[in-house]
Design a protein around this motif. Structure first.
Motif, PDB file in Angstrom:
ATOM      1  N   PRO A 253       0.682  -1.311   0.115  1.00  0.00           N
ATOM      2  CA  PRO A 253       0.078  -0.062   0.111  1.00  0.00           C
ATOM      3  C   PRO A 253       0.944   1.166  -0.422  1.00  0.00           C
ATOM      4  N   ARG A 254       0.659   1.761  -1.198  1.00  0.00           N
ATOM      5  CA  ARG A 254       1.021   3.444  -0.878  1.00  0.00           C
ATOM      6  C   ARG A 254       1.129   3.353   0.869  1.00  0.00           C
ATOM      7  N   ASP A 255       2.725   5.174   1.286  1.00  0.00           N
ATOM      8  CA  ASP A 255       2.880   5.450   2.863  1.00  0.00           C
ATOM      9  C   ASP A 255       3.046   4.421   3.325  1.00  0.00           C
ATOM     10  N   THR A 256       3.571   2.906   2.973  1.00  0.00           N
ATOM     11  CA  THR A 256       3.943   2.119   3.950  1.00  0.00           C
ATOM     12  C   THR A 256       4.994   2.227   4.469  1.00  0.00           C
ATOM     13  N   PRO A 257       6.005   2.209   5.858  1.00  0.00           N
ATOM     14  CA  PRO A 257       7.467   2.946   5.804  1.00  0.00           C
ATOM     15  C   PRO A 257       8.313   2.397   5.180  1.00  0.00           C
ATOM     16  N   PRO A 258       9.154   3.191   4.555  1.00  0.00           N
ATOM     17  CA  PRO A 258       9.962   2.866   3.742  1.00  0.00           C
ATOM     18  C   PRO A 258      10.862   1.465   3.810  1.00  0.00           C
ATOM     19  N   ASP A 259      11.123   1.460   5.618  1.00  0.00           N
ATOM     20  CA  ASP A 259      11.978   0.522   6.035  1.00  0.00           C
ATOM     21  C   ASP A 259      11.385  -0.531   6.140  1.00  0.00           C
ATOM     22  N   VAL A 260      10.217  -0.586   6.209  1.00  0.00           N
ATOM     23  CA  VAL A 260       9.297  -1.599   5.777  1.00  0.00           C
ATOM     24  C   VAL A 260       9.505  -2.221   4.453  1.00  0.00           C
ATOM     25  N   THR A 261       9.225  -1.572   3.551  1.00  0.00           N
ATOM     26  CA  THR A 261       9.407  -1.903   2.022  1.00  0.00           C
ATOM     27  C   THR A 261      11.162  -2.192   1.975  1.00  0.00           C
ATOM     28  N   LYS A 262      11.445  -1.249   2.219  1.00  0.00           N
ATOM     29  CA  LYS A 262      13.119  -2.008   2.666  1.00  0.00           C
ATOM     30  C   LYS A 262      13.736  -3.676   2.867  1.00  0.00           C
ATOM     31  N   ARG A 263      12.832  -3.851   3.643  1.00  0.00           N
ATOM     32  CA  ARG A 263      13.066  -5.105   4.357  1.00  0.00           C
ATOM     33  C   ARG A 263      12.396  -6.602   4.064  1.00  0.00           C
ATOM     34  N   LEU A 264      11.048  -5.885   2.999  1.00  0.00           N
ATOM     35  CA  LEU A 264      10.537  -6.827   2.505  1.00  0.00           C
ATOM     36  C   LEU A 264      11.431  -6.629   1.097  1.00  0.00           C
ATOM     37  N   HIS A 265      11.806  -6.382   0.284  1.00  0.00           N
ATOM     38  CA  HIS A 265      12.828  -5.704  -1.095  1.00  0.00           C
ATOM     39  C   HIS A 265      13.598  -7.075  -0.505  1.00  0.00           C
ATOM     40  N   ASP A 266      14.518  -6.563   0.319  1.00  0.00           N
ATOM     41  CA  ASP A 266      15.633  -6.995   1.066  1.00  0.00           C
ATOM     42  C   ASP A 266      15.585  -8.913   0.621  1.00  0.00           C
ATOM     43  N   ALA A 267      14.149  -9.167   0.975  1.00  0.00           N
ATOM     44  CA  ALA A 267      14.053 -10.607   1.517  1.00  0.00           C
ATOM     45  C   ALA A 267      13.919 -11.292   0.697  1.00  0.00           C
ATOM     46  N   PHE A 268      12.784 -10.602  -0.555  1.00  0.00           N
ATOM     47  CA  PHE A 268      12.123 -10.983  -2.181  1.00  0.00           C
ATOM     48  C   PHE A 268      12.726 -11.226  -2.852  1.00  0.00           C
ATOM     49  N   LYS A 269      14.511 -10.300  -2.861  1.00  0.00           N
ATOM     50  CA  LYS A 269      15.083 -10.369  -3.697  1.00  0.00           C
ATOM     51  C   LYS A 269      16.470 -11.381  -3.735  1.00  0.00           C
ATOM     52  N   LYS A 270      16.261 -11.771  -2.080  1.00  0.00           N
ATOM     53  CA  LYS A 270      17.595 -13.362  -1.481  1.00  0.00           C
ATOM     54  C   LYS A 270      16.889 -14.224  -1.805  1.00  0.00           C
ATOM     55  N   ALA A 271      15.345 -14.265  -2.092  1.00  0.00           N
ATOM     56  CA  ALA A 271      14.302 -15.509  -2.153  1.00  0.00           C
ATOM     57  C   ALA A 271      14.499 -15.806  -3.385  1.00  0.00           C
ATOM     58  N   MET A 272      14.084 -14.777  -4.409  1.00  0.00           N
ATOM     59  CA  MET A 272      14.353 -15.229  -5.945  1.00  0.00           C
ATOM     60  C   MET A 272      15.684 -15.255  -6.673  1.00  0.00           C
ATOM     61  N   GLU A 273      16.920 -15.518  -5.305  1.00  0.00           N
ATOM     62  CA  GLU A 273      18.116 -15.613  -6.060  1.00  0.00           C
ATOM     63  C   GLU A 273      18.039 -17.321  -5.606  1.00  0.00           C
ATOM     64  N   ASP A 274      17.531 -18.225  -4.760  1.00  0.00           N
ATOM     65  CA  ASP A 274      17.662 -19.575  -4.156  1.00  0.00           C
ATOM     66  C   ASP A 274      17.150 -20.053  -5.038  1.00  0.00           C
ATOM     67  N   PRO A 275      18.236 -21.508  -5.921  1.00  0.00           N
ATOM     68  CA  PRO A 275      18.201 -21.970  -6.864  1.00  0.00           C
ATOM     69  C   PRO A 275      16.658 -22.707  -6.486  1.00  0.00           C
ATOM     70  N   SER A 276      15.664 -22.593  -6.000  1.00  0.00           N
ATOM     71  CA  SER A 276      14.535 -23.738  -6.003  1.00  0.00           C
ATOM     72  C   SER A 276      13.352 -22.590  -7.172  1.00  0.00           C
ATOM     73  N   TYR A 277      13.587 -21.430  -6.472  1.00  0.00           N
ATOM     74  CA  TYR A 277      12.552 -20.627  -7.280  1.00  0.00           C
ATOM     75  C   TYR A 277      13.253 -20.543  -8.747  1.00  0.00           C
ATOM     76  N   VAL A 278      14.104 -20.411  -8.579  1.00  0.00           N
ATOM     77  CA  VAL A 278      14.843 -20.545 -10.520  1.00  0.00           C
ATOM     78  C   VAL A 278      14.469 -21.654 -11.272  1.00  0.00           C
ATOM     79  N   ALA A 279      14.233 -22.945 -10.309  1.00  0.00           N
ATOM     80  CA  ALA A 279      13.609 -24.128 -10.846  1.00  0.00           C
ATOM     81  C   ALA A 279      12.297 -23.807 -11.265  1.00  0.00           C
TER      82      ALA A 279
END
Length: 318
Positions: A253-279
């Motif tokens: 949602p709009r106005d989600t605190p930047p630190d929260v969206t950054k935490r989400l970004h970092d977690a999902f970016k790392k999750a994307m790099e997992d071989p299970s997701y690439v497969a």
């Protein structure tokens, strides 16, 4: 006046401290990720793997909720009615950027979503039943020209990328097709294999049915041929200057605190790099397509403009 200023300053400092504490403790409960298509299709299966990976990184489950319909725009609309705390996220398909041009809405897809990251896109194509008299793309075009409005094809919903791209193809060819919308790839697969429609435009979730000898691929929509279907020409090879992979990602949602969206970004970016997701992506000829928060927000702005041109070209503007 000085006392009032000090009170306001103290209140502001408390608000900042509260947001900081919230971000440090985030997440303290499960996160809901709403996706735009039904269970069992390529989007659902790949996003469940991504959510599972992200949940392990965040220390809280990321729970998938399927909300199909309305051309894939319902999850983004839901973001407009939930707290901006990072506990409700949504898949943002390309159809979200077409919505204001085709439907009256009270929110802005560019300004009223916090763009977390883009994750992937689709590999699309057009298929027909294996026993169809339409053996190749030339047959498809010839039948459509000889039978205006009678060649039925299904897609994953009205105003989705498969629908609009097929209509753009038809416009370029000067033919009229009969569009039949479905809620997702699973329903569409039942329809095409059951003989309810003559063709289907979809992502390569149809691959198992092709490999089982039930469907035939007439074309694919990427820059180059797919390794899985080396005999299927691209639209560009067929003389149609069209490439479509419909990138999608995750928004908050709009106005989600930047630190929260950054935490989400970092977690999902790392999750994307997992071989299970690439497969999981590889099962459907999909590839990781990472954009960070700033890149994804710029992509949203640019796509909002280009989708208006497409909607106008097809005469679908409200």
């Amino acid at each position: 006046m000085r006392r009032r200023h000090l009170v306001q300053l103290a209140a502001a400092m408390l608000a900042v401290a509260s947001l900081g504490a919230q971000a440090q403790s985030f997440p303290s409960k499960p996160i809901r990720l709403v996706i735009a298509f039904p269970a069992g299709g390529p989007t659902d299966i790949t996003m469940r793997q991504l959510a599972d990976n992200a949940g392990k990184i965040l220390g809280q489950p990321v729970i998938i909720e399927n909300k199909p319909g309305a051309g894939g725009t319902l999850p983004a609309q839901q973001l407009q009615t939930v707290p901006a705390d990072g506990y409700t996220l949504a898949q943002i398909p390309l159809g979200v950027f077409r919505l204001p041009y085709t439907t009256k809405i009270a929110w802005d897809p560019v300004k009223d979503i916090s763009y977390v990251l883009n994750v992937t896109g689709y590999a699309f194509g057009i298929v027909v039943p294996a026993d169809s008299p339409i053996r190749n793309w030339a047959d498809f075009v010839a039948y459509a020209k000889a039978n205006p409005g009678k060649l039925s094809y299904g897609s994953t919903g009205t105003l989705t990328s498969p629908h609009l791209t097929t209509e753009l193809i038809a416009q370029k060819l000067g033919v009229q097709l009969n569009h039949v919308p479905y809620k997702g790839s699973a329903d569409l697969a039942v329809a095409i294999t059951g003989g309810h429609i003559m063709a289907a435009a979809d992502s390569t979730g149809f691959a198992p049915l092709v490999q089982a000898g039930k469907l035939r691929v007439l074309n694919t929509w990427g820059e180059k041929r797919l390794d899985k279907f080396p005999d299927a020409p691209t639209l560009k090879e067929l003389g149609l200057d069209i490439v479509q992979n419909s990138p999608f990602g995750i928004g908050a949602p709009r106005d989600t605190p930047p630190d929260v969206t950054k935490r989400l970004h970092d977690a999902f970016k790392k999750a994307m790099e997992d071989p299970s997701y690439v497969a999981a992506l590889a099962r459907y000829d999909m590839l990781p397509n990472y954009m960070d928060q700033q890149q994804y927000a710029r992509f949203a702005q640019e796509t909002f403009r280009t989708e208006k041109a497409l909607v106008d070209k097809l005469g679908l503007a409200k």
